[in-house]
Design a protein around this motif. Structure first.
Motif, short mmCIF file in Angstrom:
data_model
loop_
_atom_site.label_atom_id
_atom_site.label_comp_id
_atom_site.label_asym_id
_atom_site.label_seq_id
_atom_site.Cartn_x
_atom_site.Cartn_y
_atom_site.Cartn_z
N UNK B 24 -12.08 -37.88 -36.22
CA UNK B 24 -11.87 -36.69 -37.04
C UNK B 24 -12.41 -35.50 -36.25
N UNK B 25 -11.72 -34.39 -36.32
CA UNK B 25 -12.24 -33.19 -35.65
C UNK B 25 -11.58 -31.97 -36.28
N UNK B 26 -11.88 -30.81 -35.70
CA UNK B 26 -11.34 -29.58 -36.25
C UNK B 26 -11.71 -29.39 -37.72
N UNK B 160 -14.19 -21.58 -37.04
CA UNK B 160 -15.14 -21.78 -35.96
C UNK B 160 -14.73 -20.91 -34.77
N UNK B 161 -15.35 -21.19 -33.65
CA UNK B 161 -15.08 -20.43 -32.43
C UNK B 161 -13.59 -20.37 -32.10
N UNK B 354 -8.03 -33.59 -31.41
CA UNK B 354 -7.81 -35.03 -31.42
C UNK B 354 -7.27 -35.51 -30.08
N UNK B 355 -6.37 -34.71 -29.52
CA UNK B 355 -5.77 -35.08 -28.22
C UNK B 355 -6.84 -35.09 -27.13
N UNK B 356 -7.70 -34.07 -27.17
CA UNK B 356 -8.78 -34.01 -26.19
C UNK B 356 -9.62 -35.28 -26.25
N UNK B 357 -9.99 -35.67 -27.46
CA UNK B 357 -10.87 -36.82 -27.61
C UNK B 357 -10.17 -38.11 -27.22
N UNK B 358 -8.89 -38.17 -27.53
CA UNK B 358 -8.13 -39.37 -27.13
C UNK B 358 -8.15 -39.50 -25.60
#
Lengths: 455, 478
Positions: B24-26, B160-161, B354-358
């Motif tokens: 989960x993110x964002x 957020x940022x 999510x893509x970054x973390x994948x």
């Protein structure tokens, strides 16, 4: 001459000579044992202040936030505040949570008092920490107001019962360094006095490394100590800016009859004398030998070093009481403060500066209140100072003017060890004097064609 | 106290190989979790700050301006207006009656005083609440002075940022396309998403120069308003960083047909790949560019690799943790650590997707912890569990590592050491070496315990090495 800001239309600020109100509150809350500062507002405020404070103290500075988003800004931040408190309880197991508001929550009109009341009702079955609140709208006042406001809140909201006389003395030192706080304890011990320092971040913001990470650093004024402030034999409150204001000391005096002594921040000889005399009167003891010896060494050093700095011209800036203290020290040792400036503006500052310099200077320094560095620079550029005395924020100006900068107070983020800089007492004065003389000698050496080996 | 995770945070932490990737993110930061994140305003300020000949006026109470005063290492080769902190310093009165008058007066005063090429006006939390019409004030002042005056809709609470990046890009996009582009080489790029920390852009510009490529605009490090205005004349946008300027690149692609490629100047492969990407893009116009590029890379590597080898000898087997603002930087850092023989055991970011973390899960070893929007307790938990030797992060992460007696490398916006380019890889290695190899760790309670065998170093595995002199000096330290 008393100068006000030179501009007639004060509309913009360039390089402010102050910080915002909640920052001061978080620092005060950090000085309570088991305390976690909590900002009721959007996430950024907490993060920015953490970053700012960490750069000075180089210690973890966890500030929780209610992390309000757009919806909360519209419908109110109550639910997030409660949820945030619960999460802090679960993760930090604090004894005290210090809740300070921000401009956001002040403007949307969150009634923190009521929200906390609801919180205590809703979660009364849990072992709740003490929750102290302070109103710190950042559109009013400076970080010093936030600091003193939080100290007042701690005293008023936690010390509510009259306790048996404890023989202790309450010390509200104002915003000083961790080393200053340690030195105050030492002074207390020399007088055989147990002090309650409020706040006391000497360990929480200048502690050792850990084996296991400590969510809350050890140290700080304990809840018990704060609750017992009503039984103290007296209070000492440092800061000329506090005179006539509602303060922790005034509140304890009014509610519990604890006599409050408001003293100038003990920086320099005269202000430290005033502190020692007060302690001597309070205890009925003469000034302890060790302290008298320190005073002796200070006087001896002043004699040894006076010529190196004679006639130097200094600009002093920063928080009111730190500035007053430093001005006092400079005037005593023969450096001429030519401009004394603060971003705060409580009134009475110029009179206090003049009073502090009385009898020591050929002419009174110019005084500026409610100014930013743009204003200070506009005037200081003409005054051609040799020396700037204040926090790191004056660095660029000192560099432009080829002046020395003695870093004192907060923030010191372009040098190492700001938290361990001693300002207070005879020993503090001696250390500052040594630094000032050495700055002068170093300059002489560096600008000399031949570079003398002995000075 | 047991350092357990908050239930709500569990979805934002993933251990590679332990379960199928799910992250989960964002999300909005959790109240009370002491997130390392900042706010929308911070995002905008970060992106636009290095435009050195523009006025950056923060419309709000003093804090937002004062905490962002000259805190970044974004260098300018000319004007330095960006290093001053301007604010309307809103007071209670302004909050009640509105701040538009004050904003206009402040803008007029500051523009007259500094003669900037443009002005950015940042909205803060409170301005969003009291509803000042920034757009109208900016338009009015723009007409009066004939310079672009752009509102930046960066109310802190609106996300957020990441949302701040978008607001900054929208403001900049008003500038793009407003100036003449004649004379720009067909072999030309804009450098996007680099902030010229410690002069890094100057390193990259030199490489591109050696390849025969013209740089039109640096967005935003060492930035100039006039350059941004003619940025649409460049043939290609090189977008670095996880997304600070990606939105602007997309806008330019749509509105001006300028394509973009994602690049990174950190680490050896990514630096070289980025240059090769540029060469590849221009090879049809200039067939010799590929040769020039490989020559450049070869020359640089010949100088770099022997120096790295010396440092690697000491660092082999040590363990690294990474916590950065954007996840894209983490990719490069993981590879950089491989060149030092080090193992990344924890990696996280404030704003990854999510893509970054994948992607992170794909390129890291099993057992690596991946974490989104972390806080001090989580970071300290994993530093300890994973027995980290060096942590890479920013100012807020530094005391977390140091308190546990763990090395640290500042890879943040305040840094004074260039970490980009081939020379940057060497600087990075020196930094890591300086921290990891310091004798001070021998005196830390945690290390001392390990040397004496009282700390479980099972996480380390057989291949790991402690810091070599530990055993020799621990006795003396205790």
């Amino acid at each position: 001459m008393i100068a006000t800001a030179p501009k007639t239309n004060y509309v913009s600020t360039t390089n402010a000579c102050k910080l915002c109100t909640p920052l001061g509150a978080t620092l005060a809350f950090k000085g309570v044992a088991g305390g976690v500062p909590f900002l009721h507002g959007s996430q950024g405020c907490a993060t920015y202040m953490r970053r700012y404070i960490i750069s000075h103290f180089r210690e973890p500075m966890d500030i929780a936030s209610s992390a309000l988003g757009e919806k909360n800004a519209i419908y109110g931040g109550g639910p997030n505040l409660k949820k945030g408190l619960i999460n802090v309880m679960r993760k930090y197991a604090p004894e005290v949570i210090g809740v300070a508001t921000t401009c956001l929550t002040e403007t949307i009109g969150d009634d923190v008092h009521m929200i906390l009341h609801e919180f205590r009702q809703e979660f009364g079955d849990l072992p709740l920490p003490a929750v102290v609140q302070v109103s710190t709208p950042s559109f009013s006042g400076t970080h010093m107001d936030g600091f003193h406001g939080a100290v007042l809140s701690l005293a008023e909201q936690l010390c509510v019962d009259q306790v048996e006389p404890t023989g202790r003395v309450n010390v509200m030192s104002g915003f000083v360094s961790a080393e200053d706080l340690r030195h105050m304890r030492e002074i207390g011990r020399a007088f055989d006095l147990e002090l309650t320092l409020l706040p006391d971040y000497s360990d929480t913001l200048d502690g050792p490394t850990y084996d296991e990470y400590q969510p809350i650093a050890a140290g700080g004024t304990t809840l018990e100590e704060i609750r017992s402030m009503s039984g103290a034999r007296a209070s000492l409150e440092f800061g000329t800016s506090l005179v006539g204001r509602k303060t922790a000391g005034a509140s304890l005096e009014k509610r519990f009859g604890v006599v409050n002594h408001q003293l100038p921040m003990p920086i320099g000889l005269r202000a430290t004398d005033a502190l020692m005399e007060t302690l001597s009167e309070l205890t009925g003891q003469p000034i302890p030998e060790a302290i008298a010896a320190e005073r002796g060494r200070l006087l001896d050093a002043l004699v040894d070093g006076h010529k190196y700095i004679a006639g130097q011209r200094a600009v002093v800036y920063g928080d009111e009481d730190m500035v007053l203290g430093m001005t006092s020290l400079l005037a005593e040792i023969g450096i001429r403060p030519v401009l004394v400036a603060t971003g705060a503006g409580g009134g009475g500052f110029a009179e206090a500066v003049h009073e502090t310099c009385a009898g020591l200077l050929p002419e009174m320094p110019e005084v500026m209140e409610k100014v930013d560095f743009h204003d200070i620079a506009a005037r200081a550029g003409e005054l051609k100072p040799d020396l700037l005395v204040g926090n790191s924020k004056g660095y660029r100006y000192a560099r432009d003017w080829n002046a020395d900068l003695l870093r004192v107070g907060f923030p010191i983020h372009d040098r190492f060890g700001g938290q361990r800089l001693l300002h207070l007492g005879y020993r503090g004065a001696l250390g500052l004097f040594d630094s000032l003389v050495n700055l002068a000698i170093e300059r002489k050496q560096n600008t000399s064609d031949i570079g003398y080996g002995y000075i | 106290m047991k350092n357990e995770l908050l239930e709500e945070r569990k979805g934002q932490i993933h251990t590679v190989g332990e379960s199928p990737f799910d992250m989960a993110c964002n999300r909005e930061s959790l109240a009370g979790a002491v997130s390392q994140r900042a706010c929308v305003f911070c995002g905008s300020r970060v992106v636009l700050y290095p435009i050195a000949d523009a006025l950056h006026l923060v419309h709000g109470p003093i804090g937002c301006a004062v905490y962002t005063w000259d805190i970044r290492g974004a260098l300018s080769s000319g004007p330095e207006l960006h290093r001053l902190s301007f604010s309307t310093d809103l007071q209670e009165r302004d909050v009640i009656f509105g701040g538009e008058t004050k904003l206009e007066a402040a803008l007029v005063e500051l523009i007259e005083r500094h003669q900037p090429k443009a002005a950015f006006v940042y909205s803060t939390c409170i301005v969003g609440l009291i509803g000042d019409d920034l757009e109208a004030v900016c338009r009015k002042v723009e007409e009066r002075f004939g310079i672009p005056v752009m509102p930046v809709q960066s109310e802190g609470f609106k996300g957020s940022k990441r949302e701040g990046y978008l607001a900054a890009c929208k403001a900049m996009n008003r500038l793009v396309g407003t100036a003449d582009t004649t004379g720009i080489s067909p072999l030309s790029v804009n450098i996007f998403g680099d902030f010229n920390l410690a002069g890094e852009i100057w390193i990259i510009r030199k490489y591109l120069e050696r390849m025969g490529v013209e740089v039109v605009a640096n967005v935003t490090g060492d930035g100039r308003v006039a350059d941004v205005q003619r940025a649409h004349g460049a043939a290609l946008n090189l977008v670095q960083c996880s997304g600070a300027t990606l939105d602007l690149a997309k806008m330019m692609e749509e509105e001006h047909g300028v394509p973009h490629v994602r690049v990174s100047y950190l680490g050896i492969e990514d630096m070289a790949d980025s240059l090769y990407k540029v060469a590849e893009f221009f090879k049809d116009i200039d067939p010799d560019i590929e040769r020039r590029t490989s020559e450049l890379v070869r020359e640089e590597l010949e100088a770099l690799m022997p120096k790295l080898a010396g440092l690697r000898k000491d660092l082999e087997g040590k363990r690294a943790a990474i916590y950065v603002g954007g996840a894209f930087k983490a990719f490069s850092l993981i590879k950089a650590f491989r060149h030092l023989g080090m193992k990344v055991v924890l990696v996280g970011s404030q704003t990854g997707t999510r893509e970054d973390y994948r992607e992170l899960a794909t390129i890291t070893d099993p057992g690596t912890v991946i974490i989104d929007d972390a806080n001090p307790l989580e970071l300290s938990k994993y530093i300890k569990e994973k027995d980290v030797d060096v942590f890479v992060g920013g100012v807020k992460e530094r005391p977390i590592a140091f308190k546990l007696g763990v090395g640290f490398c500042d890879h943040n916006h305040e840094r004074k050491i260039a970490l980009e380019g081939f020379i940057g890889m060497y600087n990075f290695a020196l930094e890591i070496h300086a921290s990891a190899m310091s004798p001070v760790w021998n005196f830390m309670p945690r290390r001392r315990g390990r040397a004496e065998g009282t700390v479980d170093s099972g996480a380390r595995g057989p291949e790991g090495k402690g810091c070599p002199p530990c055993a020799a000096t621990a006795g003396g330290a205790s």
